[in-house]
Scaffold this motif. Structure first.
Motif, PDB file in Angstrom:
ATOM      1  N   ARG A  49       0.831  -1.208   0.000  1.00 18.66           N
ATOM      2  CA  ARG A  49       0.000   0.000   0.000  1.00 18.66           C
ATOM      3  C   ARG A  49       0.864   1.257   0.000  1.00 18.66           C
ATOM      4  N   TYR A  91       2.608   1.910  -3.370  1.00 19.89           N
ATOM      5  CA  TYR A  91       1.636   2.462  -4.316  1.00 19.89           C
ATOM      6  C   TYR A  91       1.388   3.942  -4.004  1.00 19.89           C
ATOM      7  N   GLN A  92       1.345   4.292  -2.704  1.00 18.67           N
ATOM      8  CA  GLN A  92       1.110   5.691  -2.331  1.00 18.67           C
ATOM      9  C   GLN A  92       2.272   6.579  -2.754  1.00 18.67           C
ATOM     10  N   HIS A 107       4.186   6.186  -5.424  1.00 21.61           N
ATOM     11  CA  HIS A 107       4.029   6.455  -6.863  1.00 21.61           C
ATOM     12  C   HIS A 107       2.898   7.435  -7.124  1.00 21.61           C
ATOM     13  N   ALA A 108       1.767   7.239  -6.383  1.00 21.77           N
ATOM     14  CA  ALA A 108       0.613   8.122  -6.598  1.00 21.77           C
ATOM     15  C   ALA A 108       0.948   9.551  -6.204  1.00 21.77           C
ATOM     16  N   LEU A 109       1.642   9.755  -5.075  1.00 22.22           N
ATOM     17  CA  LEU A 109       1.997  11.111  -4.646  1.00 22.22           C
ATOM     18  C   LEU A 109       2.898  11.791  -5.661  1.00 22.22           C
ATOM     19  N   ALA A 143       3.228  11.038  -8.903  1.00 22.27           N
ATOM     20  CA  ALA A 143       2.504  11.277 -10.152  1.00 22.27           C
ATOM     21  C   ALA A 143       1.641  12.523 -10.039  1.00 22.27           C
ATOM     22  N   GLU A 144       0.920  12.667  -8.913  1.00 25.07           N
ATOM     23  CA  GLU A 144       0.078  13.852  -8.717  1.00 25.07           C
ATOM     24  C   GLU A 144       0.932  15.100  -8.626  1.00 25.07           C
ATOM     25  N   PRO A 160      -0.765  19.551  -5.132  1.00 26.51           N
ATOM     26  CA  PRO A 160      -0.298  18.149  -5.060  1.00 26.51           C
ATOM     27  C   PRO A 160       1.196  18.058  -4.798  1.00 26.51           C
ATOM     28  N   ALA A 212       2.824  16.211  -1.630  1.00 23.47           N
ATOM     29  CA  ALA A 212       3.804  15.141  -1.796  1.00 23.47           C
ATOM     30  C   ALA A 212       5.045  15.430  -0.967  1.00 23.47           C
ATOM     31  N   THR A 216       6.006   8.457   4.541  1.00 25.02           N
ATOM     32  CA  THR A 216       5.705   7.184   3.880  1.00 25.02           C
ATOM     33  C   THR A 216       6.982   6.394   3.638  1.00 25.02           C
ATOM     34  N   ARG A 268       8.180   4.556 -11.168  1.00 26.59           N
ATOM     35  CA  ARG A 268       7.125   3.569 -11.372  1.00 26.59           C
ATOM     36  C   ARG A 268       7.706   2.171 -11.478  1.00 26.59           C
TER      37      ARG A 268
END
Length: 651
Positions: free
Chosen positions: A62, A65-66, A68-70, A72-73, A92, A96, A103, A167
């Motif tokens: 989890r 994944y967070q 990468h999401a942070l 990317a945003e 964003p 991040a 994280t 990624r």
């Protein structure tokens, strides 16, 4: 195993002490149970550890994944900022920058597998590169317009490539962690399967241990206790006990003692029968108390000599008759049933009232009925004790008549004093009137005549004071005192009293001190009556203070009352005379002193006046002299917490 060795082993087990048998019976299954519980604990701990590993693997996936999401945003927001120069696109990116360190720190703590950690370290490098690129792009976009568009496009291209690297690193971490997760899930399933098997084995072993313990308990204790129980039942029924084998443990010794107890109980039963017979003979011969028993319905079942003497019936005449025959007609229909019901509910019932003898005459009786119950609490009947209280009843009646006569005599005395005082006032007013006329013209008389006129006026005023005191006392005793309760300010009241009493104290050659409380409050009193009480106390202090030099007037404030205090430093009052202080016409021996006038009514009248105002008058010995406290209630506005400072200053 042959029969003889088996019997020998059983006898060995039977002769062991109960503590040893209990230890074996309890310790065997307990040891098995503890071993099983320990095994289950180990299995449970292993399963919990494996499940924690699975949860940690899910958390790692989890968090990666967070990451990468942070990023990317954040990249999308930076791109929007570069194109528009609007600060809102950087939200964003800022988020991040705030969330990524925490994280990544969680991932650093959670990753324990060496392979996964290698990929994670690479992820840390590309994430740092990506963050630096985003930071540089934001800085370029925020710089003056000298930056070329080509530089910004190159920065955006680099950011896109670093994001692809992030990624791929995240995918690699998640792929390797998924492999670890699969291994851990297999481990959890294996541990759970082993746990179930261990539980089944533990249950079988525990069951076998329990069966072994029950067998040992049954052979060593239960069957022999059953035999003891059988003997105990026979003992309760008075039958001969069953012979048991000679055994040396506690149960064997108990069996021997039970046999001896059987013989002892039979002997005691004989003694008890003899004692009951003697008690029955004693009860039958008691003369001052009627003692007899009733069944559950109130029918007489026994009768003693005292009952025959008090009530007149012989045993043959009253046995099997209902005890309501002893009650007069006006209470016969309800009182006997009530007495039995009270005894059933409360255990005993007592009553005093009229009862009837055989010849129909009545006597005043004290009756106690007690419920008789067996060991199980079942009602078996009642015991009834009757005592003839006629003589005491006659004494109480005579005392009541004497008390009524005394009250009537006191009332007649009060009426006599009141009428006599009124009758004496008429001629006394004439005497005082003519005396005052003579005093007006006393210059026309000789000196010895003027002295006689003064004596006439003085005697008349003294007699008038005595008559007024008698009228006040008779009014108070008759309940006709005129009392007008109103709020009276304490400070003003003390100042008025001081002004009124100053001449009295000065004429006695004494110093007059006044203490006024600092707190302003009022009392509920009849001002005229309260003034009369305090002036009488001050007059007594001035009159009888023959060896001191001062009289003090003050007040003490308490919770809901105020005490007006009159204190002197004279000889005080002898302790033997204190109980007679407030007795009318008792001057405590001062009547033998010609210089001190008085009627002996002042303190008695003052106490009655204080009580008529819902107050009180008390005396206490001071360090030197006497102290009187006249207490009255505070008014509603003046009631409250005590004023200790004022109370101590004036006490």
């Amino acid at each position: 195993m042959t029969e003889e060795p088996l019997k020998s082993n059983l006898r060995f087990w039977t002769d062991r002490p109960l503590a040893f048998k209990g230890l074996v019976v309890i310790a065997l299954p307990l040891a098995i149970l503890l071993s099983a519980l320990f095994s289950l604990y180990l299995a449970s701990s292993a399963e919990a550890e494996a499940e924690d590993d699975v949860r940690r693997a899910f958390a790692i996936q989890r968090d990666t994944y967070q990451v990468h999401a942070l990023l990317a945003e954040a990249a999308a927001g930076v791109r929007g900022f570069v194109l528009t120069r609007e600060e809102r696109f950087l939200e964003p990116y800022k988020r991040a920058e705030t969330d990524l360190p925490a994280t990544m720190n969680r991932l650093d703590i959670a990753i324990e597998d060496e392979v996964v950690r290698g990929h994670f370290e690479y992820l840390q490098e590309v994430v740092a590169t990506k963050r630096d690129g985003l930071s540089s792009t934001v800085a370029l976009a925020g710089a003056p317009n000298t930056i070329s568009e080509i530089s910004l496009e190159n920065a955006l291209l680099d950011n896109r490539q670093s994001l692809d690297a992030v990624r791929m690193a995240v995918e690699e971490v998640q792929r390797t962690e998924a492999i670890v997760l699969e291994r851990r899930q297999i481990l959890v399933d294996n541990v759970r399967t082993g746990f179930l098997g261990l539980t089944a084995v533990s249950a079988v072993i525990g069951l076998l241990g329990s069966i072994a313990g029950v067998y040992l308990f049954s052979t060593g204790i239960v069957r022999r206790v059953s035999r003891l129980e059988e003997n105990a039942g026979k003992l309760a029924r008075g039958e001969r006990l069953r012979e048991l084998p000679e055994e040396s443990d506690e149960i064997g010794r108990l069996a021997k003692r039970l046999t001896r107890a059987s013989a002892l109980l039979r002997a005691r039963e004989e003694d008890l029968r003899a004692s009951e017979e003697r008690f029955r003979l004693v009860i039958e011969r008691v003369r001052d108390y009627g003692i007899f028993t009733l069944d559950k319905d109130g029918v007489v079942t026994s009768w003693n000599l005292g009952a025959k003497r008090i009530k007149g019936w012989s045993a043959d005449e009253i046995l099997n008759q209902h005890f309501s025959r002893f009650y007069p007609e006006e209470t016969r229909d309800f009182l006997p049933a009530q007495m039995l019901e009270r005894a059933r509910a409360e255990g005993a019932a007592e009553d005093e009232g009229w009862r009837v003898r055989k010849d129909g005459t009545r006597f005043w009786a004290n009756v106690v009925i007690t419920a008789l119950r067996d060991e199980e609490g079942e009602l078996q009947g009642f015991a009834k004790v009757t005592r003839d209280m006629s003589e005491r009843r006659r004494s109480e009646e005579a005392l009541r008549l004497a008390r009524e006569e005394a009250v009537a005599a006191n009332r007649a005395k009060t009426q006599f004093l009141s009428r006599t005082s009124h009758e004496l006032r008429t001629p006394l007013n004439a005497i005082l009137g003519f005396g005052q006329l003579l005093e007006i013209s006393e210059e026309e008389f000789e000196s010895h005549h003027r002295e006689a006129i003064g004596q006439i006026a003085k005697a008349g005023r003294h007699l008038l004071s005595l008559i007024n005191d008698l009228l006040d006392i008779s009014s108070i005793e008759a309940g006709a005192t005129d009392v007008e309760i109103e709020p009276v300010p304490v400070a003003v009241f003390l100042q008025d009293l001081y002004a009124l009493a100053a001449p009295i104290v000065a004429s006695a050659g004494l110093r007059f001190d006044l203490d006024i409380p600092t707190e302003d409050c009022s009392v509920l009193a009849d001002r005229r009556r309260a003034t009369q009480v305090v002036l009488n106390l001050i007059g007594n202090a001035a009159k009888y203070n023959t060896s001191g030099c001062s009289v003090r007037l003050g007040a003490a404030l308490w919770d809901d009352t105020v005490a007006f205090i009159v204190e002197d430093d004279g000889p005080g009052i002898a302790p033997a005379d204190v109980p007679r202080l407030f007795t009318a016409f008792d001057r405590l021996g001062q009547q033998d002193r010609a210089k001190i006038e008085g009627t002996g009514l002042g303190l008695a009248l003052s106490k009655s006046l204080a009580e008529s105002m819902d107050g009180g008058l008390t005396y206490e010995a001071a360090n030197k002299g006497a102290r009187f406290c006249f207490t009255v209630r505070k008014s509603a506005a003046g009631a409250g917490a005590p004023n200790n400072a004022a109370g101590e200053a004036t006490a």
